[in-house]
Design a protein around this motif. Structure first.
Motif, mmCIF file in Angstrom:
data_model
loop_
_atom_site.group_PDB
_atom_site.id
_atom_site.type_symbol
_atom_site.label_atom_id
_atom_site.label_comp_id
_atom_site.label_asym_id
_atom_site.label_seq_id
_atom_site.Cartn_x
_atom_site.Cartn_y
_atom_site.Cartn_z
ATOM 1 N N GLN A 131 0.793 -1.322 0.088
ATOM 2 C CA GLN A 131 -0.083 -0.011 -0.026
ATOM 3 C C GLN A 131 0.948 1.372 0.346
ATOM 4 O OE1 GLN A 131 -3.362 0.004 -0.280
ATOM 5 N NE2 GLN A 131 -3.459 2.083 -0.411
ATOM 6 N N THR A 132 1.822 1.239 0.762
ATOM 7 C CA THR A 132 2.647 2.401 0.768
ATOM 8 C C THR A 132 3.336 2.607 -0.424
ATOM 9 O OG1 THR A 132 3.127 2.115 3.432
ATOM 10 C CG2 THR A 132 4.660 3.410 1.993
ATOM 11 N N PHE A 134 2.776 1.431 -3.416
ATOM 12 C CA PHE A 134 2.194 1.862 -4.665
ATOM 13 C C PHE A 134 1.429 3.041 -4.550
ATOM 14 C CE2 PHE A 134 2.978 -2.561 -5.649
ATOM 15 C CZ PHE A 134 3.596 -2.482 -6.734
ATOM 16 N N SER A 135 1.165 3.500 -3.432
ATOM 17 C CA SER A 135 0.529 4.770 -3.105
ATOM 18 C C SER A 135 1.425 6.064 -3.563
ATOM 19 C CB SER A 135 0.123 4.790 -1.783
ATOM 20 O OG SER A 135 -1.042 4.249 -1.257
ATOM 21 N N LYS A 136 2.821 5.896 -3.042
ATOM 22 C CA LYS A 136 3.686 6.704 -3.589
ATOM 23 C C LYS A 136 3.822 6.728 -5.081
ATOM 24 C CE LYS A 136 6.346 6.697 0.643
ATOM 25 N NZ LYS A 136 7.676 6.192 1.094
ATOM 26 N N TYR A 138 1.924 5.728 -7.398
ATOM 27 C CA TYR A 138 0.756 5.970 -8.532
ATOM 28 C C TYR A 138 -0.282 6.945 -7.761
ATOM 29 C CZ TYR A 138 2.041 1.712 -10.692
ATOM 30 O OH TYR A 138 2.589 0.924 -11.766
ATOM 31 N N GLY A 139 0.060 7.841 -6.612
ATOM 32 C CA GLY A 139 -0.483 8.566 -5.786
ATOM 33 C C GLY A 139 -2.017 8.151 -5.780
ATOM 34 N N LEU A 140 -2.140 6.995 -5.061
ATOM 35 C CA LEU A 140 -3.204 6.321 -4.246
ATOM 36 C C LEU A 140 -3.563 7.016 -3.131
ATOM 37 C CD1 LEU A 140 -2.786 2.784 -5.430
ATOM 38 C CD2 LEU A 140 -4.050 4.378 -6.733
#
Length: 140
Positions: A131-132, A134-136, A138-140
């Motif tokens: 989560q951390t 791919f959030s960074k 792809y800006g999720l």
């Protein structure tokens, strides 16, 4: 996906002849893409071509365990990322020696993880890591 297909092969729910189409179908279902050919699809990994079965599950298990261990390591060595930036890896080496390596094969993985992290193998730390990451990205 690979693990699912490998299990289906081993359980004879899927034949080798059916594997390329099953690969394409799963890629479409899971990722919304279809490889243009088998070289970029089912044959893109060497394990099956060499007749090596069982590696994908060990990779997945290793990913789960490494994320769980990393969380424990950062609790014990919170400045470790700063040490890495300075090119210092001794503290991690010593932590691994003290908490993992000294036991060799004395304990089964579940017991070792329980001793080192306080819980058996758990997917939660790996999910946090993903989560951390791919959030960074792809800006999720």
């Amino acid at each position: 996906m690979r693990l699912e297909l490998e299990i289906a092969l081993m359980e004879r729910r899927l034949s080798v002849k059916e594997l390329p189409e099953a690969w394409k179908a799963r890629m479409q279902e899971y990722l919304g893409i279809v490889p243009p050919n088998d070289a970029d699809g089912v044959l893109q990994d060497v394990h099956w071509a060499f007749g090596v079965i069982g590696y994908f599950s060990t990779y997945a298990l290793g990913n789960l365990m490494s994320a769980q261990l990393w969380e424990r390591i950062l609790i014990d060595l919170p400045d470790l990322p700063d040490q890495f930036c300075r090119g210092e890896f001794g503290a991690l080496r010593e932590w691994l020696r003290d908490n993992i390596h000294r036991y060799g094969a004395k304990f089964e993985p579940q017991e070792l993880m329980q001793r080192v992290t306080g819980s058996k193998i758990d997917s939660t730390p790996y999910m946090r890591y993903l989560q951390t990451k791919f959030s960074k990205i792809y800006g999720l």
